[in-house]
Motif scaffolding. Structure first.
Motif, PDB file in Angstrom:
ATOM      1  N   GLN A 173     -21.026 -20.480  12.594  1.00 55.31           N
ATOM      2  CA  GLN A 173     -21.148 -20.172  11.025  1.00 55.31           C
ATOM      3  C   GLN A 173     -19.796 -19.853  10.521  1.00 55.31           C
ATOM      4  OE1 GLN A 173     -20.966 -16.932   9.622  1.00 55.31           O
ATOM      5  NE2 GLN A 173     -21.937 -17.350   7.644  1.00 55.31           N
ATOM      6  N   THR A 174     -19.129 -19.058  11.385  1.00 50.91           N
ATOM      7  CA  THR A 174     -17.777 -18.511  11.161  1.00 50.91           C
ATOM      8  C   THR A 174     -16.689 -19.599  10.739  1.00 50.91           C
ATOM      9  OG1 THR A 174     -18.002 -16.600  12.206  1.00 50.91           O
ATOM     10  CG2 THR A 174     -15.801 -16.994  11.428  1.00 50.91           C
ATOM     11  N   ALA A 175     -16.695 -20.574  11.666  1.00 52.91           N
ATOM     12  CA  ALA A 175     -15.852 -21.526  11.572  1.00 52.91           C
ATOM     13  C   ALA A 175     -16.206 -22.654  10.191  1.00 52.91           C
ATOM     14  CB  ALA A 175     -15.857 -22.541  12.638  1.00 52.91           C
ATOM     15  N   GLU A 176     -17.275 -22.881  10.245  1.00 53.52           N
ATOM     16  CA  GLU A 176     -17.944 -23.466   9.056  1.00 53.52           C
ATOM     17  C   GLU A 176     -17.440 -22.829   7.683  1.00 53.52           C
ATOM     18  OE1 GLU A 176     -22.074 -24.032   9.221  1.00 53.52           O
ATOM     19  OE2 GLU A 176     -22.026 -25.805  10.827  1.00 53.52           O
ATOM     20  N   GLN A 177     -17.712 -21.718   7.528  1.00 54.28           N
ATOM     21  CA  GLN A 177     -17.225 -20.820   6.394  1.00 54.28           C
ATOM     22  C   GLN A 177     -15.713 -20.964   6.083  1.00 54.28           C
ATOM     23  OE1 GLN A 177     -18.767 -16.853   6.529  1.00 54.28           O
ATOM     24  NE2 GLN A 177     -18.066 -16.507   4.212  1.00 54.28           N
ATOM     25  N   VAL A 178     -15.001 -20.785   7.112  1.00 57.06           N
ATOM     26  CA  VAL A 178     -13.590 -20.998   6.885  1.00 57.06           C
ATOM     27  C   VAL A 178     -13.004 -22.342   6.363  1.00 57.06           C
ATOM     28  CG1 VAL A 178     -11.159 -20.649   8.389  1.00 57.06           C
ATOM     29  CG2 VAL A 178     -13.073 -19.166   8.711  1.00 57.06           C
ATOM     30  N   GLU A 179     -13.825 -23.472   7.155  1.00 55.26           N
ATOM     31  CA  GLU A 179     -13.378 -24.675   6.849  1.00 55.26           C
ATOM     32  C   GLU A 179     -13.862 -24.976   5.329  1.00 55.26           C
ATOM     33  OE1 GLU A 179     -14.459 -29.479   7.851  1.00 55.26           O
ATOM     34  OE2 GLU A 179     -15.209 -27.873   9.166  1.00 55.26           O
ATOM     35  N   ARG A 180     -15.072 -24.488   4.941  1.00 48.74           N
ATOM     36  CA  ARG A 180     -15.555 -24.823   3.812  1.00 48.74           C
ATOM     37  C   ARG A 180     -14.662 -24.126   2.624  1.00 48.74           C
ATOM     38  NH1 ARG A 180     -20.147 -23.145   4.639  1.00 48.74           N
ATOM     39  NH2 ARG A 180     -19.901 -21.063   3.903  1.00 48.74           N
ATOM     40  N   THR A 181     -14.403 -23.104   2.928  1.00 49.43           N
ATOM     41  CA  THR A 181     -13.457 -22.231   2.073  1.00 49.43           C
ATOM     42  C   THR A 181     -12.107 -22.754   1.882  1.00 49.43           C
ATOM     43  OG1 THR A 181     -14.487 -20.074   2.550  1.00 49.43           O
ATOM     44  CG2 THR A 181     -12.202 -19.919   1.264  1.00 49.43           C
ATOM     45  N   THR A 182     -11.438 -23.342   2.895  1.00 52.26           N
ATOM     46  CA  THR A 182     -10.309 -24.070   2.703  1.00 52.26           C
ATOM     47  C   THR A 182     -10.332 -25.298   2.002  1.00 52.26           C
ATOM     48  OG1 THR A 182      -9.628 -23.089   5.066  1.00 52.26           O
ATOM     49  CG2 THR A 182      -8.370 -24.988   4.416  1.00 52.26           C
ATOM     50  N   ARG A 183     -11.138 -26.037   2.458  1.00 51.20           N
ATOM     51  CA  ARG A 183     -11.454 -27.156   1.638  1.00 51.20           C
ATOM     52  C   ARG A 183     -11.663 -27.026   0.196  1.00 51.20           C
ATOM     53  NH1 ARG A 183     -15.593 -28.868   5.133  1.00 51.20           N
ATOM     54  NH2 ARG A 183     -16.953 -28.760   3.696  1.00 51.20           N
ATOM     55  N   GLU A 184     -12.315 -25.937  -0.344  1.00 47.23           N
ATOM     56  CA  GLU A 184     -12.413 -25.519  -1.732  1.00 47.23           C
ATOM     57  C   GLU A 184     -11.094 -25.193  -2.262  1.00 47.23           C
ATOM     58  OE1 GLU A 184     -15.113 -22.442  -1.588  1.00 47.23           O
ATOM     59  OE2 GLU A 184     -16.988 -23.722  -1.408  1.00 47.23           O
ATOM     60  N   LYS A 185     -10.234 -24.301  -1.508  1.00 48.97           N
ATOM     61  CA  LYS A 185      -8.899 -23.884  -2.007  1.00 48.97           C
ATOM     62  C   LYS A 185      -8.007 -25.111  -1.948  1.00 48.97           C
ATOM     63  CE  LYS A 185     -10.458 -19.857  -2.472  1.00 48.97           C
ATOM     64  NZ  LYS A 185     -11.018 -19.659  -3.820  1.00 48.97           N
ATOM     65  N   PHE A 186      -8.038 -25.944  -1.330  1.00 46.56           N
ATOM     66  CA  PHE A 186      -7.280 -27.365  -1.283  1.00 46.56           C
ATOM     67  C   PHE A 186      -7.657 -28.055  -2.669  1.00 46.56           C
ATOM     68  CE2 PHE A 186      -5.633 -27.043   3.013  1.00 46.56           C
ATOM     69  CZ  PHE A 186      -4.289 -27.263   2.811  1.00 46.56           C
ATOM     70  N   ARG A 187      -8.827 -28.449  -2.678  1.00 50.48           N
ATOM     71  CA  ARG A 187      -9.579 -28.901  -3.998  1.00 50.48           C
ATOM     72  C   ARG A 187      -9.254 -28.419  -5.342  1.00 50.48           C
ATOM     73  NH1 ARG A 187      -9.304 -33.152  -5.470  1.00 50.48           N
ATOM     74  NH2 ARG A 187      -9.901 -33.806  -3.049  1.00 50.48           N
TER      75      ARG A 187
END
Length: 433
Positions: A173-187
């Protein structure tokens, strides 16, 4: 909406609202105010309802429900806060202290705690008003059904909270949250290249006046719309010398200002200096808000922590390698984006693909240099990134692959591992000469 976003005051207000909505206390205050409003509405509705409906339920029926809510919410809220604090500390110690900032912004946790506290406030206010005799004993239908509705909301959020606790704070869950947030910030960054400013790809002009940093810390946010408005008013061009995520020291150059050919007034310099300091937010900690690089660093730290002797979990490192690669696979060159109206007076340096690769893979490549399975997966994803449509990212991936291969060859003590890795790497066509 796009036009509104370019208005300095609107952009600043919108970002401020988003920041505050991610804070727990703001949601708690909102739910508390909603509880007060609900109590007030029950009073108004009780007075306008026909007597036959208003007197259908006696107040003592609602009293039992209010007591249940008041007693239960105090215990449940205390338990939830204890669980949240325990999970946050465990996650910070086991994976990375940087993910703690993301967990604090978890919407499910914040909404659940806000609902519990809001329901507690509702019950307390209703009980106090009953004790003061504000609610009539015979007219409590609206109060009763409103309380039933509050109980239904509590049950729904309690179920959501229990289901959320099953995975909250876990590695997945933590890894998914970090990855999702990182993708959002890149977008967000690619949708607004260089934060809306011009891409600073050429050397900064030598003429101009330097504006120095007045406080040390990380650059968390840059409000380019506000800065551009001030620069237009003063007929000046602003070249930002530092970018989001950089650590700056006192008296270090932050920007260079080049004023127009008109008469120069010292107050103009002071005005642009003040606008720059108001537009560049410097904090003591790095933030995810405008900083996609920070997400890559956090994933790299999780992988590096997993490779420590105390944890010894190469599988987690391999999972982080895959996640970083997925994020980088969506990289776009900010300088090639077709923008109709960039901010005319501000220049910001675009993201550097080589720095992004080092952010995501640098630490784990070093800490996992002796592990064949980690290095093999690392070389595989770097090979895949060499086929990325963006030539700069592809080139940076190829160079990084060569450097990381050389480190692995020097670090591995088992000859067969070195040979297998070299052969696999050479077959993929990216082995250094």
């Amino acid at each position: 909406m796009e036009i509104l976003k370019r208005i300095p005051g609107y952009a600043l207000a919108l970002r401020t609202v988003k920041i505050y909505l991610r804070k727990l206390w703001v949601r708690v205050v909102i739910m508390g105010l909603m509880s007060v409003v609900a109590i007030g509405l029950t009073q108004l509705l009780e007075r306008v309802l026909p007597d036959a409906i208003a007197t259908a339920v006696a107040a003592h029926s609602a009293d039992r429900l209010l007591n249940i809510i008041a007693n239960a919410m105090l215990a449940v809220t205390t338990f939830s806060i204890t669980s949240m604090v325990t999970l946050h500390r465990a996650t910070s110690q086991q994976w990375s202290p940087r993910v703690h900032r993301l967990l604090l912004q978890d919407k499910t946790t914040q909404n659940t705690l806000a609902v519990f506290i809001g329901a507690y406030v509702y019950a307390l206010l209703a009980i106090i008003m009953r004790e003061l005799g504000i609610y009539e004993e015979e007219r409590a239908t609206v109060l009763f059904f409103t309380t039933v509705g509050v109980l239904a909301v509590i049950v729904v959020y309690l179920i959501r909270w229990v289901l959320h606790l099953q995975t909250f704070g876990s590695l997945t869950q933590t890894a998914e949250q970090v990855e999702r947030t990182t993708r959002e910030k890149f977008r967000e960054r690619f949708d607004n290249p260089c934060l809306g400013a011009n891409a600073l790809t050429e050397p900064v002009p030598e003429e101009g006046e330097l504006i120095l940093v007045k406080t040390s810390g990380y650059i968390n946010e840059i409000y380019t719309e506000v800065l551009n408005a001030a620069a237009q008013e003063l007929d000046a061009d602003v070249y930002l010398l530092r970018n989001i995520g950089d650590f700056v020291f006192v008296n270090e150059p932050l920007a260079k200002v080049i004023r127009g050919d008109g008469p120069k007034d010292e107050s103009d310099y002071e005005s642009i200096e003040e606008a720059l300091r108001d537009s560049v937010v410097i904090g003591i900690e790095r933030s995810f808000d405008q900083d996609p690089r920070f997400g890559l660093i956090a994933m790299g730290e999780i992988a590096s922590k997993a490779l420590s002797p105390g944890i010894n979990d190469p599988g987690t490192a391999i999972d982080m390698i895959n996640r970083v690669a997925r994020v980088l696979s969506h990289y776009e060159d900010e300088t090639s984006k077709d923008r109709s109206e960039p901010l005319e007076r501000v220049w910001v340096e675009p993201l550097d693909p080589a720095v992004l690769i080092d952010d995501g893979f640098g630490a784990l490549a070093r800490d996992g240099a002796t592990l064949y399975e980690v290095q093999h997966r690392l070389q595989s994803v770097l090979k895949a990134l060499t086929h990325h449509p963006d030539h700069e990212l592809a080139r940076a991936a190829g160079l990084a692959a060569g450097v990381m291969m050389n480190r692995a060859q020097d670090s591995m003590s088992f000859d067969d591992d070195r040979k297998r890795l070299w052969e696999a790497f050479r077959d993929e066509g990216t082995a250094p000469e």
